[in-house]
Design a protein around this motif. Structure first.
Motif, PDB file in Angstrom:
ATOM      1  N   MET A 194       0.834  -1.204   0.000  1.00  9.66           N
ATOM      2  CA  MET A 194       0.000   0.000   0.000  1.00  9.66           C
ATOM      3  C   MET A 194       0.867   1.251   0.000  1.00  9.66           C
ATOM      4  O   MET A 194       0.562   2.229  -0.676  1.00  9.66           O
ATOM      5  CB  MET A 194      -0.924   0.026   1.222  1.00  9.66           C
ATOM      6  N   ALA A 195       1.955   1.202   0.769  1.00 10.48           N
ATOM      7  CA  ALA A 195       2.850   2.359   0.829  1.00 10.48           C
ATOM      8  C   ALA A 195       3.409   2.670  -0.552  1.00 10.48           C
ATOM      9  O   ALA A 195       3.673   3.829  -0.885  1.00 10.48           O
ATOM     10  CB  ALA A 195       3.979   2.082   1.814  1.00 10.48           C
ATOM     11  N   ASN A 196       3.573   1.624  -1.382  1.00 12.52           N
ATOM     12  CA  ASN A 196       4.128   1.822  -2.726  1.00 12.52           C
ATOM     13  C   ASN A 196       3.050   1.870  -3.814  1.00 12.52           C
ATOM     14  O   ASN A 196       3.372   1.823  -5.002  1.00 12.52           O
ATOM     15  CB  ASN A 196       5.095   0.684  -3.057  1.00 12.52           C
ATOM     16  N   ASP A 197       1.776   1.897  -3.412  1.00 14.41           N
ATOM     17  CA  ASP A 197       0.673   1.848  -4.374  1.00 14.41           C
ATOM     18  C   ASP A 197       0.829   0.671  -5.345  1.00 14.41           C
ATOM     19  O   ASP A 197       0.544   0.770  -6.534  1.00 14.41           O
ATOM     20  CB  ASP A 197       0.570   3.155  -5.175  1.00 14.41           C
ATOM     21  N   ASP A 198       1.308  -0.449  -4.816  1.00 15.22           N
ATOM     22  CA  ASP A 198       1.502  -1.636  -5.654  1.00 15.22           C
ATOM     23  C   ASP A 198       0.461  -2.692  -5.248  1.00 15.22           C
ATOM     24  O   ASP A 198       0.520  -3.230  -4.149  1.00 15.22           O
ATOM     25  CB  ASP A 198       2.935  -2.169  -5.439  1.00 15.22           C
ATOM     26  N   PHE A 199      -0.493  -2.947  -6.131  1.00 20.72           N
ATOM     27  CA  PHE A 199      -1.553  -3.885  -5.778  1.00 20.72           C
ATOM     28  C   PHE A 199      -1.574  -5.081  -6.716  1.00 20.72           C
ATOM     29  O   PHE A 199      -2.617  -5.617  -7.037  1.00 20.72           O
ATOM     30  CB  PHE A 199      -2.911  -3.183  -5.768  1.00 20.72           C
ATOM     31  N   SER A 200      -0.371  -5.491  -7.161  1.00 22.54           N
ATOM     32  CA  SER A 200      -0.327  -6.611  -8.091  1.00 22.54           C
ATOM     33  C   SER A 200      -0.602  -7.934  -7.374  1.00 22.54           C
ATOM     34  O   SER A 200      -1.048  -8.895  -7.990  1.00 22.54           O
ATOM     35  CB  SER A 200       1.026  -6.651  -8.797  1.00 22.54           C
ATOM     36  N   ASP A 201      -0.378  -7.977  -6.069  1.00 26.59           N
ATOM     37  CA  ASP A 201      -0.666  -9.187  -5.303  1.00 26.59           C
ATOM     38  C   ASP A 201      -2.145  -9.164  -4.897  1.00 26.59           C
ATOM     39  O   ASP A 201      -2.581  -8.272  -4.186  1.00 26.59           O
ATOM     40  CB  ASP A 201       0.243  -9.199  -4.054  1.00 26.59           C
ATOM     41  N   PRO A 202      -2.934 -10.168  -5.337  1.00 28.33           N
ATOM     42  CA  PRO A 202      -4.377 -10.143  -5.047  1.00 28.33           C
ATOM     43  C   PRO A 202      -4.672 -10.117  -3.551  1.00 28.33           C
ATOM     44  O   PRO A 202      -5.682  -9.546  -3.127  1.00 28.33           O
ATOM     45  CB  PRO A 202      -4.911 -11.428  -5.677  1.00 28.33           C
ATOM     46  N   ARG A 203      -3.775 -10.739  -2.760  1.00 25.57           N
ATOM     47  CA  ARG A 203      -4.040 -10.728  -1.317  1.00 25.57           C
ATOM     48  C   ARG A 203      -3.885  -9.330  -0.744  1.00 25.57           C
ATOM     49  O   ARG A 203      -4.670  -8.882   0.097  1.00 25.57           O
ATOM     50  CB  ARG A 203      -3.102 -11.699  -0.593  1.00 25.57           C
ATOM     51  N   SER A 204      -2.880  -8.615  -1.226  1.00 29.31           N
ATOM     52  CA  SER A 204      -2.684  -7.231  -0.779  1.00 29.31           C
ATOM     53  C   SER A 204      -3.899  -6.397  -1.141  1.00 29.31           C
ATOM     54  O   SER A 204      -4.374  -5.572  -0.360  1.00 29.31           O
ATOM     55  CB  SER A 204      -1.449  -6.617  -1.439  1.00 29.31           C
ATOM     56  N   LEU A 205      -4.411  -6.632  -2.345  1.00 31.06           N
ATOM     57  CA  LEU A 205      -5.562  -5.863  -2.821  1.00 31.06           C
ATOM     58  C   LEU A 205      -6.777  -6.102  -1.928  1.00 31.06           C
ATOM     59  O   LEU A 205      -7.467  -5.170  -1.518  1.00 31.06           O
ATOM     60  CB  LEU A 205      -5.871  -6.248  -4.270  1.00 31.06           C
ATOM     61  N   LEU A 206      -6.992  -7.380  -1.595  1.00 32.31           N
ATOM     62  CA  LEU A 206      -8.145  -7.733  -0.765  1.00 32.31           C
ATOM     63  C   LEU A 206      -8.015  -7.146   0.638  1.00 32.31           C
ATOM     64  O   LEU A 206      -8.947  -6.549   1.179  1.00 32.31           O
ATOM     65  CB  LEU A 206      -8.274  -9.260  -0.711  1.00 32.31           C
ATOM     66  N   GLU A 207      -6.827  -7.312   1.235  1.00 32.45           N
ATOM     67  CA  GLU A 207      -6.643  -6.806   2.605  1.00 32.45           C
ATOM     68  C   GLU A 207      -6.696  -5.281   2.641  1.00 32.45           C
ATOM     69  O   GLU A 207      -7.224  -4.696   3.580  1.00 32.45           O
ATOM     70  CB  GLU A 207      -5.310  -7.301   3.174  1.00 32.45           C
ATOM     71  N   ALA A 208      -6.154  -4.656   1.604  1.00 34.86           N
ATOM     72  CA  ALA A 208      -6.178  -3.195   1.543  1.00 34.86           C
ATOM     73  C   ALA A 208      -7.624  -2.713   1.461  1.00 34.86           C
ATOM     74  O   ALA A 208      -8.002  -1.712   2.067  1.00 34.86           O
ATOM     75  CB  ALA A 208      -5.390  -2.704   0.332  1.00 34.86           C
ATOM     76  N   LYS A 209      -8.454  -3.443   0.709  1.00 31.38           N
ATOM     77  CA  LYS A 209      -9.859  -3.074   0.573  1.00 31.38           C
ATOM     78  C   LYS A 209     -10.559  -3.111   1.929  1.00 31.38           C
ATOM     79  O   LYS A 209     -11.275  -2.184   2.309  1.00 31.38           O
ATOM     80  CB  LYS A 209     -10.527  -4.052  -0.393  1.00 31.38           C
ATOM     81  N   GLN A 210     -10.289  -4.211   2.685  1.00 32.19           N
ATOM     82  CA  GLN A 210     -10.932  -4.323   4.002  1.00 32.19           C
ATOM     83  C   GLN A 210     -10.455  -3.228   4.953  1.00 32.19           C
ATOM     84  O   GLN A 210     -11.252  -2.628   5.668  1.00 32.19           O
ATOM     85  CB  GLN A 210     -10.650  -5.709   4.599  1.00 32.19           C
ATOM     86  N   LEU A 211      -9.148  -2.959   4.923  1.00 35.08           N
ATOM     87  CA  LEU A 211      -8.601  -1.932   5.803  1.00 35.08           C
ATOM     88  C   LEU A 211      -9.178  -0.559   5.449  1.00 35.08           C
ATOM     89  O   LEU A 211      -9.615   0.198   6.315  1.00 35.08           O
ATOM     90  CB  LEU A 211      -7.069  -1.917   5.692  1.00 35.08           C
ATOM     91  N   MET A 212      -9.225  -0.269   4.145  1.00 31.19           N
ATOM     92  CA  MET A 212      -9.733   1.025   3.707  1.00 31.19           C
ATOM     93  C   MET A 212     -11.211   1.186   4.045  1.00 31.19           C
ATOM     94  O   MET A 212     -11.655   2.267   4.405  1.00 31.19           O
ATOM     95  CB  MET A 212      -9.534   1.179   2.198  1.00 31.19           C
ATOM     96  N   ARG A 213     -11.956   0.099   3.922  1.00 26.18           N
ATOM     97  CA  ARG A 213     -13.383   0.168   4.224  1.00 26.18           C
ATOM     98  C   ARG A 213     -13.580   0.584   5.681  1.00 26.18           C
ATOM     99  O   ARG A 213     -14.405   1.438   5.998  1.00 26.18           O
ATOM    100  CB  ARG A 213     -14.025  -1.193   3.962  1.00 26.18           C
ATOM    101  N   THR A 214     -12.778  -0.006   6.574  1.00 25.70           N
ATOM    102  CA  THR A 214     -12.881   0.333   7.991  1.00 25.70           C
ATOM    103  C   THR A 214     -12.482   1.787   8.226  1.00 25.70           C
ATOM    104  O   THR A 214     -13.140   2.507   8.975  1.00 25.70           O
ATOM    105  CB  THR A 214     -11.948  -0.578   8.822  1.00 25.70           C
ATOM    106  N   LEU A 215     -11.408   2.211   7.570  1.00 26.75           N
ATOM    107  CA  LEU A 215     -10.940   3.588   7.761  1.00 26.75           C
ATOM    108  C   LEU A 215     -11.960   4.593   7.241  1.00 26.75           C
ATOM    109  O   LEU A 215     -12.274   5.583   7.904  1.00 26.75           O
ATOM    110  CB  LEU A 215      -9.599   3.794   7.043  1.00 26.75           C
ATOM    111  N   VAL A 216     -12.491   4.319   6.048  1.00 22.80           N
ATOM    112  CA  VAL A 216     -13.474   5.230   5.460  1.00 22.80           C
ATOM    113  C   VAL A 216     -14.705   5.309   6.359  1.00 22.80           C
ATOM    114  O   VAL A 216     -15.220   6.389   6.644  1.00 22.80           O
ATOM    115  CB  VAL A 216     -13.843   4.798   4.022  1.00 22.80           C
TER     116      VAL A 216
END
Lengths: 237, 200
Positions: A194-216
């Motif tokens: 996330m720090a590098n705006d690199d979401f090529s790993d599907p797991r990173s993408l999924l976890e980032a989505k959950q984290l962002m949803r909570t933050l938003v």
């Protein structure tokens, strides 16, 4: 508030709603003045030059004048250069707009965020990537002063890509002994991606989505987003 | 001076009309009472009648007095074609074209995520049921070319296609008799993007 006049201001329509018989109140996101509400007089008349112009997701140049909370739109010019959003990309666009409507205070200039928003819309017009939403969310929080700490944990240690963390809002990642020990558990690799705006790993993408949803959800005061609700309902059909 | 309650109530009631503020409402109320009492009676009766008798057609969802409207029952219409529009006004417009002889389904709105209008509010499952009656072979989406109309068309399209129904969308571009010099650039840009190959 003093009376002023603005001309040739790059802007996007975020949302609009009918006002009186023939007018429209338009919420716009402008480069130098942030989010402003404008009254578009007669914009709903059949032959109005503004009809069909004040569309969301299209770059415009606007001119307005007046004082107070709602100012009067004087001029609108189509800038173009990008296709109209269609299909699922439209939904992504609505989501961005709802975030801006909910989180961005009025008349607060955010030029950097404006440029990120414009670039995100351009990319959505070309290809559909969820990672664009994640990058936008991060830029938005950053710009609003809720920047995320992603590369060091609360103890000041660099984030270990193989470890697991609980993200504590407004503090940062706390290292966990095991995965899943917290509802907000994310992998160290996700945080670094996330720090590098690199979401090529599907797991990173999924976890980032959950984290962002909570933050938003936290920053919108727990208000549920309409776009998400309707998107879910449409998926069920 | 306080107005008599009946007059007050009438003025207040007239304000529910679009574009009618307190001043116009007052003018209308005095006009009806002073100059046109018959007209007022007709207005009251027809409103009462409409409220009691008009409902949504079971098949096309537009306003009708019967269970199923005349158009939906007409044997002259092509029952295999179903055109989806946002409002009854849009349907009238389609009729004026005299280019379409199929049937309609009126959504009575559009998907508008930022206003919280979604499939539940529009009862899209009714359209689904209507389109999968086995007779309809093509659904033509004629929602507006606004973002909301497009989002509506997209989802209806996905939904219907997955059920094996042929879905089309009305075309968009330079208006009939339009000269490029005077067409707005947004329309022209989209016409370029959606250009089609000329065939023999």
């Amino acid at each position: 508030m003093h009376r002023h006049k603005v001309d040739g201001q790059p802007a996007f329509v975020l949302h609009s709603y009918p006002f009186r018989e023939t007018s429209l109140i338009v919420e716009v996101f402008s480069r130098d003045f942030g989010r402003v509400a404008l009254l578009a007089r007669g914009a709903r008349r059949p032959r109005s030059a503004l009809r069909g112009l004040l569309l969301a997701f299209q770059p415009l140049e606007l001119g307005w004048a007046g004082k107070g909370e709602v100012q009067t739109l004087m001029k609108a010019e189509w800038q173009g250069g990008q296709p109209l959003l269609s299909g699922r990309a439209l939904f992504y666009g609505y989501y961005l707009n709802e975030l801006l409507m909910n989180l961005l205070p009025r008349e607060d200039a955010h030029e950097r965020l404006f440029n990120v928003y414009a670039a995100t819309l351009r990319r959505l017009g070309e290809s559909l990537r969820e990672s664009d939403l994640r990058c936008f969310e991060r830029a938005l929080l950053q710009e609003l002063g809720y920047g995320l700490t992603l590369d060091t944990d609360v103890a000041g240690q660099p984030v270990d890509p193989s470890a697991f963390y609980a993200y504590e809002i407004e503090r940062g990642p706390i290292r966990l002994d095991q995965a899943g020990a917290s509802a907000l558990s994310v992998g160290g690799k996700t945080l670094l991606d996330m720090a590098n705006d690199d979401f090529s790993d599907p797991r990173s993408l999924l976890e980032a989505k959950q984290l962002m949803r909570t933050l938003v959800a936290h920053y919108t005061g727990g208000k549920s987003l309409e776009t998400r609700k309707i998107f879910m309902e449409l998926q069920e059909l | 001076m306080a107005l008599p309650t009946g007059l007050d109530a009438l003025i207040e009631a007239l304000r529910c009309l679009p574009g009618v503020g307190p001043k116009s409402a007052q003018r209308m109320a005095y006009h009806l009472l002073q100059r046109d009492r018959q007209g007022a009676q007709r207005l009251a009766d027809s409103m009462q009648y409409a409220l009691n008798n008009l409902r949504h057609c079971q098949r096309c969802n537009t306003f009708t007095e019967a269970e199923v409207c005349e158009r939906c029952l007409s044997p002259k219409r092509d029952h295999g074609l179903l055109c989806v529009v946002e409002t009854p006004v849009d349907m009238n417009m389609m009729e004026q074209t005299q280019a379409y002889s199929g049937l309609y389904y009126v959504l009575m709105g559009r998907v508008s995520p930022l206003d919280g209008v979604g499939p539940r509010e529009l009862q899209l499952e009714r359209l689904l049921a209507r389109a999968s009656d086995g007779v309809v072979r093509e659904v033509m989406l004629a929602t507006n070319f606004t973002n909301e109309g497009e989002v509506t068309a997209h989802y209806l399209g996905e939904m219907l296609k997955s059920r094996g129904i042929r879905v089309t969308r009305i075309a968009r571009g330079v208006p009939v008799g339009g000269e490029l010099e005077y067409v707005d650039p947004g329309t022209l840009a989209q016409a370029v993007r959606e250009r089609k190959t000329l065939t023999e």
